[in-house]
Write a protein that holds these residues in place. Sequence first.
Motif, PDB file in Angstrom:
ATOM      1  N   VAL A 221      -4.136 -11.368 -11.628  1.00 31.91           N
ATOM      2  CA  VAL A 221      -3.017 -12.147 -12.133  1.00 31.91           C
ATOM      3  C   VAL A 221      -2.346 -11.429 -13.304  1.00 31.91           C
ATOM      4  O   VAL A 221      -1.242 -11.765 -13.706  1.00 31.91           O
ATOM      5  N   ALA A 222      -3.037 -10.450 -13.867  1.00 29.66           N
ATOM      6  CA  ALA A 222      -2.516  -9.790 -15.071  1.00 29.66           C
ATOM      7  C   ALA A 222      -1.162  -9.155 -14.821  1.00 29.66           C
ATOM      8  O   ALA A 222      -0.877  -8.677 -13.720  1.00 29.66           O
ATOM      9  N   ALA A 223      -0.336  -9.174 -15.853  1.00 26.11           N
ATOM     10  CA  ALA A 223       0.931  -8.442 -15.820  1.00 26.11           C
ATOM     11  C   ALA A 223       0.635  -7.080 -16.455  1.00 26.11           C
ATOM     12  O   ALA A 223       0.747  -6.916 -17.673  1.00 26.11           O
ATOM     13  N   VAL A 224       0.172  -6.189 -15.608  1.00 26.36           N
ATOM     14  CA  VAL A 224      -0.265  -4.875 -16.103  1.00 26.36           C
ATOM     15  C   VAL A 224       0.977  -4.032 -16.396  1.00 26.36           C
ATOM     16  O   VAL A 224       1.894  -3.980 -15.574  1.00 26.36           O
ATOM     17  N   SER A 225       0.997  -3.374 -17.537  1.00 26.01           N
ATOM     18  CA  SER A 225       2.138  -2.492 -17.836  1.00 26.01           C
ATOM     19  C   SER A 225       2.120  -1.356 -16.827  1.00 26.01           C
ATOM     20  O   SER A 225       1.090  -0.728 -16.615  1.00 26.01           O
ATOM     21  N   ASP A 226       3.256  -1.139 -16.206  1.00 24.60           N
ATOM     22  CA  ASP A 226       3.302  -0.093 -15.184  1.00 24.60           C
ATOM     23  C   ASP A 226       3.179   1.299 -15.803  1.00 24.60           C
ATOM     24  O   ASP A 226       2.694   2.213 -15.171  1.00 24.60           O
TER      25      ASP A 226
ATOM     26  N   GLU B 155       2.533   6.862 -15.428  1.00 26.08           N
ATOM     27  CA  GLU B 155       2.227   5.627 -14.711  1.00 26.08           C
ATOM     28  C   GLU B 155       0.758   5.242 -14.908  1.00 26.08           C
ATOM     29  O   GLU B 155      -0.120   6.100 -14.932  1.00 26.08           O
ATOM     30  N   ASN B 156       0.525   3.959 -15.047  1.00 25.24           N
ATOM     31  CA  ASN B 156      -0.847   3.456 -15.164  1.00 25.24           C
ATOM     32  C   ASN B 156      -1.481   3.327 -13.782  1.00 25.24           C
ATOM     33  O   ASN B 156      -0.771   3.190 -12.776  1.00 25.24           O
ATOM     34  N   PRO B 157      -2.814   3.326 -13.712  1.00 30.58           N
ATOM     35  CA  PRO B 157      -3.454   3.104 -12.408  1.00 30.58           C
ATOM     36  C   PRO B 157      -3.134   1.703 -11.904  1.00 30.58           C
ATOM     37  O   PRO B 157      -3.006   0.770 -12.709  1.00 30.58           O
ATOM     38  N   ASP B 158      -3.004   1.553 -10.608  1.00 31.36           N
ATOM     39  CA  ASP B 158      -2.739   0.236 -10.023  1.00 31.36           C
ATOM     40  C   ASP B 158      -4.084  -0.423  -9.702  1.00 31.36           C
ATOM     41  O   ASP B 158      -4.788  -0.004  -8.771  1.00 31.36           O
ATOM     42  N   ILE B 159      -4.417  -1.431 -10.482  1.00 31.18           N
ATOM     43  CA  ILE B 159      -5.745  -2.055 -10.355  1.00 31.18           C
ATOM     44  C   ILE B 159      -5.877  -2.787  -9.018  1.00 31.18           C
ATOM     45  O   ILE B 159      -6.869  -2.642  -8.304  1.00 31.18           O
ATOM     46  N   LEU B 160      -4.835  -3.545  -8.667  1.00 26.67           N
ATOM     47  CA  LEU B 160      -4.873  -4.318  -7.417  1.00 26.67           C
ATOM     48  C   LEU B 160      -5.031  -3.393  -6.210  1.00 26.67           C
ATOM     49  O   LEU B 160      -5.877  -3.636  -5.337  1.00 26.67           O
ATOM     50  N   ALA B 161      -4.241  -2.315  -6.181  1.00 25.64           N
ATOM     51  CA  ALA B 161      -4.321  -1.386  -5.045  1.00 25.64           C
ATOM     52  C   ALA B 161      -5.675  -0.687  -5.029  1.00 25.64           C
ATOM     53  O   ALA B 161      -6.280  -0.510  -3.960  1.00 25.64           O
TER      54      ALA B 161
ATOM     55  N   VAL C  10      -6.746 -10.815  -4.007  1.00 23.16           N
ATOM     56  CA  VAL C  10      -5.522 -11.614  -4.136  1.00 23.16           C
ATOM     57  C   VAL C  10      -4.656 -11.037  -5.258  1.00 23.16           C
ATOM     58  O   VAL C  10      -5.157 -10.740  -6.340  1.00 23.16           O
ATOM     59  N   GLY C  11      -3.373 -10.876  -4.978  1.00 22.02           N
ATOM     60  CA  GLY C  11      -2.460 -10.373  -5.999  1.00 22.02           C
ATOM     61  C   GLY C  11      -1.336 -11.354  -6.267  1.00 22.02           C
ATOM     62  O   GLY C  11      -1.149 -12.330  -5.522  1.00 22.02           O
ATOM     63  N   PHE C  12      -0.601 -11.110  -7.306  1.00 22.44           N
ATOM     64  CA  PHE C  12       0.594 -11.873  -7.630  1.00 22.44           C
ATOM     65  C   PHE C  12       1.766 -10.897  -7.620  1.00 22.44           C
ATOM     66  O   PHE C  12       1.575  -9.706  -7.832  1.00 22.44           O
ATOM     67  N   ALA C  13       2.955 -11.413  -7.368  1.00 21.56           N
ATOM     68  CA  ALA C  13       4.118 -10.535  -7.446  1.00 21.56           C
ATOM     69  C   ALA C  13       5.218 -11.265  -8.189  1.00 21.56           C
ATOM     70  O   ALA C  13       5.509 -12.434  -7.903  1.00 21.56           O
ATOM     71  N   ALA C  14       5.766 -10.584  -9.157  1.00 18.05           N
ATOM     72  CA  ALA C  14       6.894 -11.152  -9.886  1.00 18.05           C
ATOM     73  C   ALA C  14       8.128 -10.416  -9.401  1.00 18.05           C
ATOM     74  O   ALA C  14       8.197  -9.198  -9.493  1.00 18.05           O
TER      75      ALA C  14
ATOM     76  N   LYS D  55       1.754  -2.737   0.882  1.00 19.55           N
ATOM     77  CA  LYS D  55       1.609  -1.500   0.115  1.00 19.55           C
ATOM     78  C   LYS D  55       0.315  -1.504  -0.701  1.00 19.55           C
ATOM     79  O   LYS D  55      -0.423  -0.531  -0.738  1.00 19.55           O
ATOM     80  N   LYS D  56       0.027  -2.661  -1.309  1.00 23.37           N
ATOM     81  CA  LYS D  56      -1.151  -2.717  -2.177  1.00 23.37           C
ATOM     82  C   LYS D  56      -2.442  -2.909  -1.376  1.00 23.37           C
ATOM     83  O   LYS D  56      -3.519  -2.642  -1.866  1.00 23.37           O
ATOM     84  N   GLY D  57      -2.315  -3.459  -0.166  1.00 23.96           N
ATOM     85  CA  GLY D  57      -3.492  -3.633   0.686  1.00 23.96           C
ATOM     86  C   GLY D  57      -4.311  -4.866   0.343  1.00 23.96           C
ATOM     87  O   GLY D  57      -5.484  -4.963   0.726  1.00 23.96           O
TER      88      GLY D  57
HETATM   89  N1  CTP Z   1      -1.006  -4.792 -10.741  1.00 21.73           N
HETATM   90  C1  CTP Z   1      -2.168  -4.110 -11.054  1.00 21.73           C
HETATM   91  N2  CTP Z   1      -2.104  -2.915 -11.692  1.00 21.73           N
HETATM   92  C2  CTP Z   1      -0.912  -2.374 -12.015  1.00 21.73           C
HETATM   93  C3  CTP Z   1       0.285  -3.069 -11.700  1.00 21.73           C
HETATM   94  C4  CTP Z   1       0.204  -4.286 -11.065  1.00 21.73           C
HETATM   95  O1  CTP Z   1      -3.262  -4.614 -10.755  1.00 21.73           O
HETATM   96  N3  CTP Z   1      -0.882  -1.217 -12.633  1.00 21.73           N
HETATM   97  C5  CTP Z   1      -1.110  -6.061 -10.003  1.00 21.73           C
HETATM   98  C6  CTP Z   1      -0.710  -7.302 -10.760  1.00 21.73           C
HETATM   99  O2  CTP Z   1      -1.813  -7.876 -11.411  1.00 21.73           O
HETATM  100  C7  CTP Z   1      -0.174  -8.195  -9.639  1.00 21.73           C
HETATM  101  C8  CTP Z   1       0.387  -7.215  -8.626  1.00 21.73           C
HETATM  102  O3  CTP Z   1      -0.203  -5.957  -8.936  1.00 21.73           O
HETATM  103  O4  CTP Z   1      -1.227  -8.864  -8.983  1.00 21.73           O
HETATM  104  C9  CTP Z   1       1.877  -7.041  -8.574  1.00 21.73           C
HETATM  105  O5  CTP Z   1       2.433  -6.819  -9.822  1.00 21.73           O
HETATM  106  P1  CTP Z   1       3.994  -6.574  -9.956  1.00 21.73           P
HETATM  107  O6  CTP Z   1       4.297  -6.281 -11.381  1.00 21.73           O
HETATM  108  O7  CTP Z   1       4.783  -7.632  -9.278  1.00 21.73           O
HETATM  109  O8  CTP Z   1       4.193  -5.292  -9.065  1.00 21.73           O
HETATM  110  P2  CTP Z   1       4.259  -3.791  -9.389  1.00 21.73           P
HETATM  111  O9  CTP Z   1       3.153  -3.090  -8.718  1.00 21.73           O
HETATM  112  O10 CTP Z   1       4.317  -3.584 -10.873  1.00 21.73           O
HETATM  113  O11 CTP Z   1       5.612  -3.371  -8.675  1.00 21.73           O
HETATM  114  P3  CTP Z   1       7.124  -3.493  -9.198  1.00 21.73           P
HETATM  115  O12 CTP Z   1       7.064  -3.664 -10.699  1.00 21.73           O
HETATM  116  O13 CTP Z   1       7.720  -2.214  -8.777  1.00 21.73           O
HETATM  117  O14 CTP Z   1       7.715  -4.672  -8.495  1.00 21.73           O
END
Ligand code: CTP
Length: 398
Positions: free
Chosen positions: A270-275, A301-307, A320-324, A339-341
């Motif tokens: 659910v976190a809003a991770v800084s990209d 770019e930070n690592p994508d935790i969800l992916a 489970v992920g969230f998307a804003a 994309k995230k799987g």
């Molecule tokens: N997320 C994550 N790690 C990151 C970025 C996002 O785990 N570095 C997770 C968030 O916790 C959320 C999901 O990915 O569950 C989608 O986040 P969102 O900000 O909507 O998507 P982004 O991957 O950042 O894509 P974009 O900003 O291009 O829409």
Amino acid sequence: MARILLIISGGIAAYKALDVARQLKRDGVEVVPVMTHAAHHFITPLSVEVLCGQAVHTELFQPGGESDIGHISLARSADAIVVCPATANLMARMAHGMADDLATTLLLATDAPILLAPAMNPHMWENPATQANVALLQQRGAKIIGPAHGDVACGETGRGRLADPEVILTAIRDIISHKQADLKGRRILVTAGPTVEPIDPVRFISNRSSGLQGYAIAEALAARGAEVHLISGPVSLPTPPHVTRINVQTAQEMYEACLAHLPVDAAICVAAVSDWRADTIQAHKIKKKGDEAAPTLSLVENPDILATLSHAEQRPTLVVGFAAETTHLQDYAQQKRQKKGCDWLLANDVSKHQFGGAENQVLFLTGSGVEPWPEMSKQDLAQHLADKIASFFHKEAP
Ligand code: CTP
């Protein structure tokens, strides 16, 4: 807090529903009362309202009321629906899938367990029509309590009396306590809040996430017996009861903490991770240097935790992920899920719902389709998601 939707239909036993409501309130249960029109002939909405501590719902169509009450969310936010007393007429309408008043509409719309406490004249109960309806409802999962044998109001003796309120209460308490422990033994990771990426000792990159939604989900899962590990960015919220909280600042720290907690049964990101983060963190405060141009910030770019979790060797059974999103909600969310799987994705339109607000409205996307969920509080959304997770693991179980 457990929430019971109590439907009172029109029979002489309706007054006994007041006892049931009073006891449930004493147990600390929220009782949402619904009365059919016929029930108004037997007891007053005022007595029901006073005992339940909230207004009685009766009308299916109420000018201006739909957006407040939201029939569907009323039906779906309950831990159980109890019909007490359940008349022959109400059960007949229910068995045939009718939705011609508020009570039957709620019964048709709900995915919560249904408990029926029938009460009627013994001949009505024994009538093959009633018996066929009851059998059908039972077959579809409704739990029938009673009726009991004895004297009924019309002077006859037989089976038709409302079951003793204590028996009805025991059945309701069973449903509540079963539900409260239906995630026992499940280890669940939840990420929440923003991450904070330092630029120098006094500046950082972050976002407006309050952590409310992630904390509500952690709380709802823990309340149902799950072992919850909440990996949280900096927020000003108390740790929910029975939740283990791990505080982190940066995306990299959140990433490492998540991997260190594997294996888990489910991960809810659910976190809003800084990209992005600054590629070098200055050891000293960046100073203005007279008339030189403003410094440029170089980002990585930070690592994508969800992916990462979705593709990990020790992949959680459910991710489970969230998307804003601000545009093309469904399309972008579909693409993001793939994309995230991850297995499920809850997508919200942040141009409509302010980031950090108390309400949320999402599209719930899975591999098999899209469900639009009505607007609801973040707590209700958390309960709803916890229901989905519990039924996912229930189906998974051997
Ligand atoms: N997320 C994550 N790690 C990151 C970025 C996002 O785990 N570095 C997770 C968030 O916790 C959320 C999901 O990915 O569950 C989608 O986040 P969102 O900000 O909507 O998507 P982004 O991957 O950042 O894509 P974009 O900003 O291009 O829409």
